[in-house]
Motif scaffolding. Structure first.
Motif, PDB file in Angstrom:
ATOM      1  N   GLU A 395      20.272   8.460 -47.861  1.00  0.00           N
ATOM      2  CA  GLU A 395      19.299   9.476 -48.239  1.00  0.00           C
ATOM      3  C   GLU A 395      19.526  10.748 -47.418  1.00  0.00           C
ATOM      4  OE1 GLU A 395      15.787   7.326 -47.354  1.00  0.00           O
ATOM      5  OE2 GLU A 395      15.722   7.970 -45.266  1.00  0.00           O
ATOM      6  N   SER A 396      18.901  11.801 -47.837  1.00  0.00           N
ATOM      7  CA  SER A 396      19.039  13.078 -47.141  1.00  0.00           C
ATOM      8  C   SER A 396      18.428  13.023 -45.753  1.00  0.00           C
ATOM      9  CB  SER A 396      18.323  14.177 -47.926  1.00  0.00           C
ATOM     10  OG  SER A 396      18.914  14.369 -49.158  1.00  0.00           O
ATOM     11  N   ASP A 397      19.065  13.734 -44.850  1.00  0.00           N
ATOM     12  CA  ASP A 397      18.457  13.958 -43.544  1.00  0.00           C
ATOM     13  C   ASP A 397      17.395  15.043 -43.651  1.00  0.00           C
ATOM     14  OD1 ASP A 397      20.117  12.119 -42.464  1.00  0.00           O
ATOM     15  OD2 ASP A 397      21.499  13.556 -41.561  1.00  0.00           O
ATOM     16  N   LEU A 398      16.569  15.104 -42.630  1.00  0.00           N
ATOM     17  CA  LEU A 398      15.525  16.125 -42.607  1.00  0.00           C
ATOM     18  C   LEU A 398      15.678  17.009 -41.375  1.00  0.00           C
ATOM     19  CD1 LEU A 398      12.458  13.902 -43.585  1.00  0.00           C
ATOM     20  CD2 LEU A 398      13.778  15.412 -45.065  1.00  0.00           C
ATOM     21  N   SER A 399      15.222  18.229 -41.501  1.00  0.00           N
ATOM     22  CA  SER A 399      15.345  19.169 -40.383  1.00  0.00           C
ATOM     23  C   SER A 399      14.417  18.766 -39.238  1.00  0.00           C
ATOM     24  CB  SER A 399      14.968  20.572 -40.852  1.00  0.00           C
ATOM     25  OG  SER A 399      13.576  20.625 -41.108  1.00  0.00           O
ATOM     26  N   PRO A 412      17.912  11.458 -39.686  1.00  0.00           N
ATOM     27  CA  PRO A 412      17.322  10.541 -40.649  1.00  0.00           C
ATOM     28  C   PRO A 412      15.913  10.155 -40.234  1.00  0.00           C
ATOM     29  CG  PRO A 412      18.796   9.367 -39.205  1.00  0.00           C
ATOM     30  CD  PRO A 412      18.865  10.804 -38.803  1.00  0.00           C
ATOM     31  N   LYS A 413      15.373   9.157 -40.929  1.00  0.00           N
ATOM     32  CA  LYS A 413      13.975   8.818 -40.706  1.00  0.00           C
ATOM     33  C   LYS A 413      13.711   8.338 -39.281  1.00  0.00           C
ATOM     34  CE  LYS A 413      14.200   5.564 -43.881  1.00  0.00           C
ATOM     35  NZ  LYS A 413      13.759   4.518 -44.816  1.00  0.00           N
ATOM     36  N   ALA A 414      14.738   7.796 -38.648  1.00  0.00           N
ATOM     37  CA  ALA A 414      14.534   7.293 -37.292  1.00  0.00           C
ATOM     38  C   ALA A 414      14.149   8.407 -36.326  1.00  0.00           C
ATOM     39  CB  ALA A 414      15.804   6.603 -36.797  1.00  0.00           C
ATOM     40  N   THR A 415      14.413   9.645 -36.706  1.00  0.00           N
ATOM     41  CA  THR A 415      14.084  10.741 -35.800  1.00  0.00           C
ATOM     42  C   THR A 415      12.664  11.250 -36.010  1.00  0.00           C
ATOM     43  OG1 THR A 415      14.935  12.368 -37.346  1.00  0.00           O
ATOM     44  CG2 THR A 415      16.477  11.526 -35.716  1.00  0.00           C
TER      45      THR A 415
END
Lengths: 486, 220
Positions: A395-399, A412-415
């Motif tokens: 999936e896409s990463d997020l800023s 990713p979501k882990a961040t």
């Protein structure tokens, strides 16, 4: 003598009272929101001593993935309805078709006509569309458009409470990445936006409840072969897009010489046409916006509105925050972002407003513009939602602006940060224009925008009732609103 | 590179200079290409030595305060070999000269025009009146205003695109600040078949150099 004794006694009592007040039991203070940015605990405990609720912290990752920015490949890439070429499903074809319907286009207008209109509109404005995207789009079927879905974005937090107590301006967005750019892999982004009509609080709460309910549903098939999450999401999207009264297409593409062009289009009755970039001040970033500048005057005249998250003042009437597409208009502009190599943000001169409010006003004017939110103001590098691979595995990463990652890195979501961590944009040391801006202080701003959006929905669901007066809705939500300036 | 930006900038702002170059090489023809050595993969243009001399004699009349590199003369001779580029340059010159005053400016002003034609990130910086950050802060206020106006002109932008693309193509994606985070991000988000990085430094012999790889101080 007696008076002196009384004075000492009063002072002693005051000191004792102050000591008791400071030593009183306190909740574990955490960062709190102030518009889009986070205020530090030291500042915040004085004005809003409220912790992030445990149920928000404990549920934040699932809520983000399933109710705020849906980008799981089980939905956006591997669900046949979201990749369908049918006009009745939720692929690019179905979403664009719905957008045309919202704009007033009759059902009788064919897909071929509409697809040609989209191609003409994009190709007429953006180099990336003219040179790469349109040539790779075979025929005039939406299903052949070389795009894949990155995310479905819930922007209930865009809503504000109007004078009648209605909630206006919520949005649903579909984010697409154009494909086939072998030389320029992420060369064009398309965002289809559905702006939802004003609704009464009970309706709005219902929407919030529906999104909230999605967070607990499984994306994998159940024992009957059904996909509970995906099925519920489609039902909700059907309901919400049917409530839209405006549909827009936002595009951001690489220019031919490594610049970034932005455009906005509005779906109308049988057409899609370029529209003015709203909230994008037509200014020169390298120039000081002092008291004699258009924007400086605007900031002084509308300070209260700018800082009011529920403002309903019609900024559309004023050209200052609008980048007119029409070449005949004086504020005509060809919006381009400086990009991640930029080192400047909007600066208001020391002669604009007082020291206490200037940077707050500056921040709201800046962060609400496309180019600054997708740039230095939030420490972003053009896109808030990253690209994803064509194998449909990730999936896409997020800023960092969205996740609150301490280093602001895309991840990713882990961040996702659920505690008091935040992405801090170091504006304090940026070079500033000269003149009245030379000695102006820019405050560093910290963000964890998904936590803010989560808190907004939490407040709607847990601390408000439909029959509460509009002022209560305004007050409860104001700390978590997007504080859009428009 | 910087001297090429200046010569290009002066070509676009000085019709007489551009005309002299056109007349000196009146029939645009494509040069033959070749390799300096069979072991190398890079190719080059076989430009006669006399062309360099002729070009230098014209260029030195407008760039009077310092040298112009052979590399820059080669780039000029290359672009002059295309009638399409010449036509585009004429249109670009017309658009530029119709928009701002182009006479009597500083050397840096002409460097700025040539640079923004080839580099979109610099053009957008100029458009936003950001000059210090791209090392053009020594331009006068009037020159900065002129370049900001030019950079915001849609016709100039479109013609600049065409000018860059004809001979530099993918190199137009290079940035003045080559390895900024934007470029790194493009590569990080690339599919697996994405080939080059945002910029490769050109080399003229195998790297690492054989003299160093085989032994210090020994010539190959």
């Amino acid at each position: 003598m007696k008076r002196a004794f009384l004075l000492v006694a009063v002072l002693a009592a005051a000191c004792l009272g102050a000591f008791v007040w400071r030593a009183r039991p306190k909740p574990p203070y955490v960062y709190g929101f102030d518009g889009r940015a986070l205020a530090t605990p030291s500042v915040f405990r004085r004005i809003w001593p409220e912790p992030i609720p445990p149920e928000v912290q404990g549920n934040h990752r699932a809520f983000t993935d399933q109710a705020l920015i849906v980008r799981d490949v089980r939905v956006v890439a591997n669900d046949s309805d979201f990749t369908s070429q049918s006009l009745d499903k939720w692929g690019f074809a179905g979403v664009i078709r719905r957008a045309f319907l919202v704009g007033g286009s009759p059902q009788t207008v064919t897909e071929a006509v509409q697809a040609a209109q989209v191609k003409d509109a994009l190709g007429g404005e953006l180099y990336a569309a003219k040179a790469i995207f349109n040539p790779a789009w075979n025929g005039n079927q939406f299903g052949n458009a070389p795009v894949h879905l990155l995310a479905i974005v819930n922007r209930l937090d865009q809503a504000r409470v109007d004078g009648n107590g209605n909630l206006c301006g919520a949005e649903i967005r579909f984010d697409y990445q154009a494909l086939t750019g072998n030389v320029r892999p992420d060369y064009l982004r398309l965002i289809v936006e559905f702006a939802l009509r004003c609704v009464k609080p009970e309706f709005f709460q219902g929407w919030a409840q529906s999104w909230n309910g999605l967070a607990g549903l499984p994306m994998d098939p159940d024992e009957h072969g059904k996909y509970p999450y995906q099925d519920e999401l489609k039902t909700l999207l059907q309901q919400l897009t049917a409530q839209a009264n405006v549909a827009r297409l936002r595009a951001n593409g690489l220019g031919q010489n490594n610049d970034w062009e932005m455009r906005e289009f509005v779906f109308g009755a049988g057409s899609i046409a370029p529209f003015d970039m709203e909230r994008e001040p037509n200014i020169l970033l390298g120039k000081c916006q002092d008291a004699n500048s258009q924007l400086g005057k605007f900031a002084v005249a509308h300070k209260a509105d700018i800082l009011d998250p529920n403002n309903t003042w019609d900024y559309h009437a004023d050209p200052v925050l609008r980048c007119f597409h029409d070449p005949a208009r004086p504020n005509n502009c060809d919006p381009e972002t400086v990009g991640a190599n930029g080192t400047r943000v909007l600066v208001l001169g020391a002669d604009v407003l007082d020291d206490n409010s200037r940077d707050e006003v500056r921040h709201q004017l800046s962060v609400n513009s496309c180019s600054a939110c997708h740039g230095l103001e939030t420490r972003d590098d053009i896109h808030q939602i990253g690209p994803r691979n064509t194998e449909n595995t990730d999936e896409s990463d997020l800023s960092g602006f969205l996740t609150g990652a301490a280093d602001c890195a895309r991840g990713p979501k882990a961040t996702l940060n659920t505690d008091d961590s935040a992405c801090t944009a170091p504006l304090r040391d940026l070079p500033k224009p000269g003149g009245a801006c030379a000695d102006v202080e820019l405050a560093n701003r910290s963000y964890n925008d998904l936590l803010r959006r989560h808190m907004f929905i939490y407040k709607v669901l847990h601390e408000l009732r439909p029959k509460d007066p509009p002022d209560k809705w305004k007050n409860k939500l104001k700390m978590y609103m997007a504080l859009e300036v428009h | 590179m910087v001297d090429f930006w200046e010569v290009l900038g002066r070509m676009l702002t000085n019709d007489n200079f551009r005309g002299r170059l056109y007349r000196a090489f009146p029939k645009p023809t494509w040069y033959d290409t070749g390799q300096e050595a069979a072991t190398l993969v890079n190719w080059g243009l076989k430009i006669p030595a006399g062309h360099y001399k002729k070009a230098r004699n014209i260029v030195k009349d407008v760039v009077k305060d310092g040298p112009v590199s052979l590399q820059t003369l080669g780039e000029i001779l290359m672009v002059l070999s295309s009638q399409h580029f010449r036509d585009n340059a004429d249109q670009l010159a017309k658009a530029i000269q119709a928009t701002v005053n182009t006479q009597g400016n500083s050397k840096l002003f002409y460097i700025g025009i040539g640079c923004m034609v080839l580099d979109g990130s610099v053009r957008v910086s100029f458009k936003n009146a950001i000059f210090d950050d791209v090392q053009f802060g020594n331009l006068s206020g009037l020159e900065q205003d002129a370049l900001a106006t030019l950079a915001g002109n849609t016709r100039v932008k479109e013609l600049s695109y065409d000018a860059c693309q004809e001979f530099w193509d993918i190199a137009c994606l290079d940035e003045y600040n080559y390895y900024g985070p934007q470029a790194a991000y493009r590569v990080a988000g690339a599919p697996k078949d994405y080939l080059p990085g945002p910029h490769l430094h050109p080399i003229v012999q195998p790297y690492p150099p054989t003299t160093h790889a085989k032994g210090k101080g020994k010539k190959a």
